[in-house]
Design a protein around this motif. Structure first.
Motif, short mmCIF file in Angstrom:
data_model
loop_
_atom_site.label_atom_id
_atom_site.label_comp_id
_atom_site.label_asym_id
_atom_site.label_seq_id
_atom_site.Cartn_x
_atom_site.Cartn_y
_atom_site.Cartn_z
N TRP A 4 0.76 -1.29 -0.04
CA TRP A 4 -0.10 0.11 -0.28
C TRP A 4 0.86 1.34 -0.02
CZ3 TRP A 4 -4.53 -1.24 -1.60
CH2 TRP A 4 -5.02 -2.66 -1.36
N GLU A 5 2.01 1.19 0.81
CA GLU A 5 2.84 2.22 0.77
C GLU A 5 3.49 2.63 -0.45
OE1 GLU A 5 6.56 4.20 3.47
OE2 GLU A 5 5.44 2.52 4.00
N ALA A 6 3.69 1.56 -1.38
CA ALA A 6 4.32 1.62 -2.49
C ALA A 6 3.47 1.99 -3.49
CB ALA A 6 4.87 0.28 -3.30
N VAL A 7 2.17 1.59 -3.56
CA VAL A 7 1.18 2.20 -4.50
C VAL A 7 0.81 3.71 -4.04
CG1 VAL A 7 -1.33 2.28 -4.93
CG2 VAL A 7 -0.04 0.07 -4.61
N TYR A 8 0.89 3.96 -2.95
CA TYR A 8 0.62 5.60 -2.50
C TYR A 8 1.80 6.29 -2.98
CZ TYR A 8 0.08 9.70 0.25
OH TYR A 8 -0.28 10.94 0.86
N ALA A 9 3.05 5.91 -2.87
CA ALA A 9 4.27 6.48 -3.55
C ALA A 9 4.26 6.67 -4.98
CB ALA A 9 5.38 6.28 -2.61
N ASP A 10 3.74 5.73 -5.61
CA ASP A 10 4.16 5.46 -7.06
C ASP A 10 4.15 6.93 -7.80
OD1 ASP A 10 4.14 5.04 -9.61
OD2 ASP A 10 2.69 3.59 -9.67
N PRO A 11 5.33 7.29 -8.32
CA PRO A 11 5.33 8.89 -8.96
C PRO A 11 4.51 8.65 -10.34
CG PRO A 11 7.55 7.59 -8.85
CD PRO A 11 6.66 6.80 -8.41
N SER A 12 4.25 7.56 -10.88
CA SER A 12 3.43 7.63 -12.11
C SER A 12 1.97 7.99 -12.03
CB SER A 12 3.75 6.38 -12.80
OG SER A 12 3.05 5.24 -12.20
N VAL A 13 1.57 7.88 -10.61
CA VAL A 13 -0.04 8.32 -10.35
C VAL A 13 0.05 9.53 -10.44
CG1 VAL A 13 -2.03 7.66 -8.92
CG2 VAL A 13 -0.34 5.99 -9.23
N PRO A 14 -0.85 10.26 -11.30
CA PRO A 14 -1.17 11.70 -11.39
C PRO A 14 -1.93 12.16 -10.36
CG PRO A 14 -2.31 10.76 -13.13
CD PRO A 14 -1.68 9.65 -12.36
N LEU A 15 -2.58 11.53 -9.61
CA LEU A 15 -3.69 12.12 -8.67
C LEU A 15 -3.26 12.66 -7.53
CD1 LEU A 15 -6.12 8.83 -8.97
CD2 LEU A 15 -5.79 10.74 -10.54
N ASP A 16 -3.96 13.57 -6.88
CA ASP A 16 -3.94 14.18 -5.74
C ASP A 16 -3.57 13.30 -4.59
OD1 ASP A 16 -4.27 16.58 -3.95
OD2 ASP A 16 -5.63 15.26 -3.09
N ARG A 17 -2.71 13.26 -3.70
CA ARG A 17 -2.28 12.49 -2.81
C ARG A 17 -3.51 12.21 -1.71
NH1 ARG A 17 1.14 9.39 -4.93
NH2 ARG A 17 0.37 10.24 -6.61
N ALA A 18 -4.08 13.00 -1.44
CA ALA A 18 -5.37 12.74 -0.40
C ALA A 18 -6.05 11.89 -1.34
CB ALA A 18 -5.92 14.13 -0.33
N LEU A 19 -6.39 12.04 -2.50
CA LEU A 19 -7.63 11.23 -3.43
C LEU A 19 -7.02 9.89 -3.30
CD1 LEU A 19 -9.93 10.59 -5.08
CD2 LEU A 19 -8.66 11.66 -6.91
N VAL A 20 -5.46 9.70 -3.51
CA VAL A 20 -4.95 8.44 -3.63
C VAL A 20 -5.18 7.42 -2.26
CG1 VAL A 20 -2.83 7.31 -3.77
CG2 VAL A 20 -3.27 8.83 -5.46
N ARG A 21 -5.05 8.32 -1.25
CA ARG A 21 -5.21 7.77 0.30
C ARG A 21 -6.48 7.16 0.38
NH1 ARG A 21 -2.22 7.23 5.06
NH2 ARG A 21 -3.55 5.79 6.11
N GLN A 22 -7.58 8.07 -0.15
CA GLN A 22 -8.85 7.66 -0.11
C GLN A 22 -9.20 6.49 -0.74
OE1 GLN A 22 -11.58 11.17 -0.99
NE2 GLN A 22 -13.39 10.00 -0.27
N ILE A 23 -8.76 6.16 -1.84
CA ILE A 23 -8.77 5.09 -2.96
C ILE A 23 -8.32 3.96 -2.07
CG2 ILE A 23 -8.53 4.06 -5.02
CD1 ILE A 23 -8.60 6.86 -6.25
N ILE A 24 -7.06 4.01 -1.51
CA ILE A 24 -6.48 2.96 -1.06
C ILE A 24 -7.02 2.53 0.53
CG2 ILE A 24 -4.34 2.36 0.37
CD1 ILE A 24 -2.69 4.01 -1.57
N ASP A 25 -7.52 3.38 1.08
CA ASP A 25 -8.25 3.16 2.47
C ASP A 25 -9.78 2.42 1.96
OD1 ASP A 25 -6.31 4.32 3.77
OD2 ASP A 25 -7.65 6.22 4.18
#
Length: 290
Positions: A19-40
């Motif tokens: 999950w930390e790797a998915v969150y940190a993936d620099p190729s994902v162009p989304l806002d980090r708060a949105l990425v965290r919401q999707i991961i949660d």
């Protein structure tokens, strides 16, 4: 006599968090708060334990409904009843984060459609489907959401798809969304499990042809990405194409899974437009993923 070879350092195996790797993936162009919401949302217990069962149950039941409706081709359920059931289900059985992601998707896709309308010589007024509340998902919003895709594609017939002299980036904002977080819920399902259950009344309320049209609208994701690439003169949009073709007519698919990917593709495309408009999503230090 040859000198002894130096000993190699002992390899230490790390234990990285997926999950930390998915969150940190620099190729994902989304806002980090949105990425965290999707991961949660992906990490909810319902996603791990209930979704595999709901996925099979939903697909089998929808297939049976489709078969019977070909014999009894009338509308089994008024669209207003479908809207009522879906909104009630979201209020009582789906997590607020998942509800917010669902409302957000309607806004994001409308923003993409309107961007194309504003930046091509198409004879079509911008669409207005931008719900800000859970209640806004009623009143045939799901049907209107799909129809907008068809309307803009048909309107683009014989319209040159080239980059205009100046791109119009108006209305790429996301308004404040009300997922009714204060409402008591019996359980808090993730969005994918919720989509499996919501697909059942959806298939009951729509006619066979309406359901096929709704499912097939998802196959236009690659078409929209290609249109955005041409209008913006930006290859980035093509990186997210699945390689699907709109000429493949097949509604016997895993609809909730396709809808979820469709929503992610729309988010990626929208984030790219925001960046082209001069916006940049902040990179935040990731919180620990337990």
């Amino acid at each position: 006599m040859a000198a002894p070879r130096p000993s190699l350092p002992e390899f230490v195996r790390s234990d990285p968090s997926m999950w930390e790797a998915v969150y940190a993936d620099p190729s994902v162009p989304l806002d980090r708060a949105l990425v965290r919401q999707i991961i949660d949302d992906q990490r909810r217990l319902s996603r791990r334990w209930l979704y595999p069962i709901a996925r099979v149950f939903s697909r089998v039941l929808v297939a049976l409904i489709s078969i019977v409706k070909r014999v009894l081709p009338f509308r089994w359920m008024p669209l207003a009843t479908m809207d009522f059931l879906c909104v009630w289900f979201l209020r009582r059985f789906v997590s607020p984060d998942a509800v917010e992601l669902l409302i957000r998707h309607f806004v994001v896709e409308t923003n993409l459609v309107n961007f194309i309308i504003r930046n091509t010589p198409v004879d079509m007024a911008p669409v207005t489907l931008r719900p800000e509340t859970l209640a806004g998902l009623g009143d045939s919003a799901v049907v209107e959401h799909d129809v907008n895709v068809y309307d803009v594609l048909i309107a683009l017939d014989k319209v040159p798809l080239t980059r205009p002299e100046t791109l119009d980036f108006a209305q790429l904002d996301i308004p404040r969304l009300d997922a009714e977080r204060g409402r008591r819920r019996f359980i808090r399902l993730d969005i994918q499990t919720a989509l499996c259950f919501m697909n059942i009344p959806f298939s009951m309320a729509l006619t066979v042809e309406e359901y096929r049209r709704a499912v097939h609208s998802i196959r236009f994701d690659d078409s929209f990405l290609e249109i955005l690439a041409l209008v913006c003169d930006d290859e980035t949009f093509r990186h997210w194409k699945l390689g699907g073709v709109s000429l493949w007519m097949d509604s016997n698919v895993d609809v909730p899974r396709m809808v979820y990917r469709h929503a992610l593709v729309c988010e990626y495309a929208h984030a790219r437009l925001v960046k082209l408009a001069g916006g940049a999503y902040p990179r935040q230090t990731p919180a620990a993923f337990d």
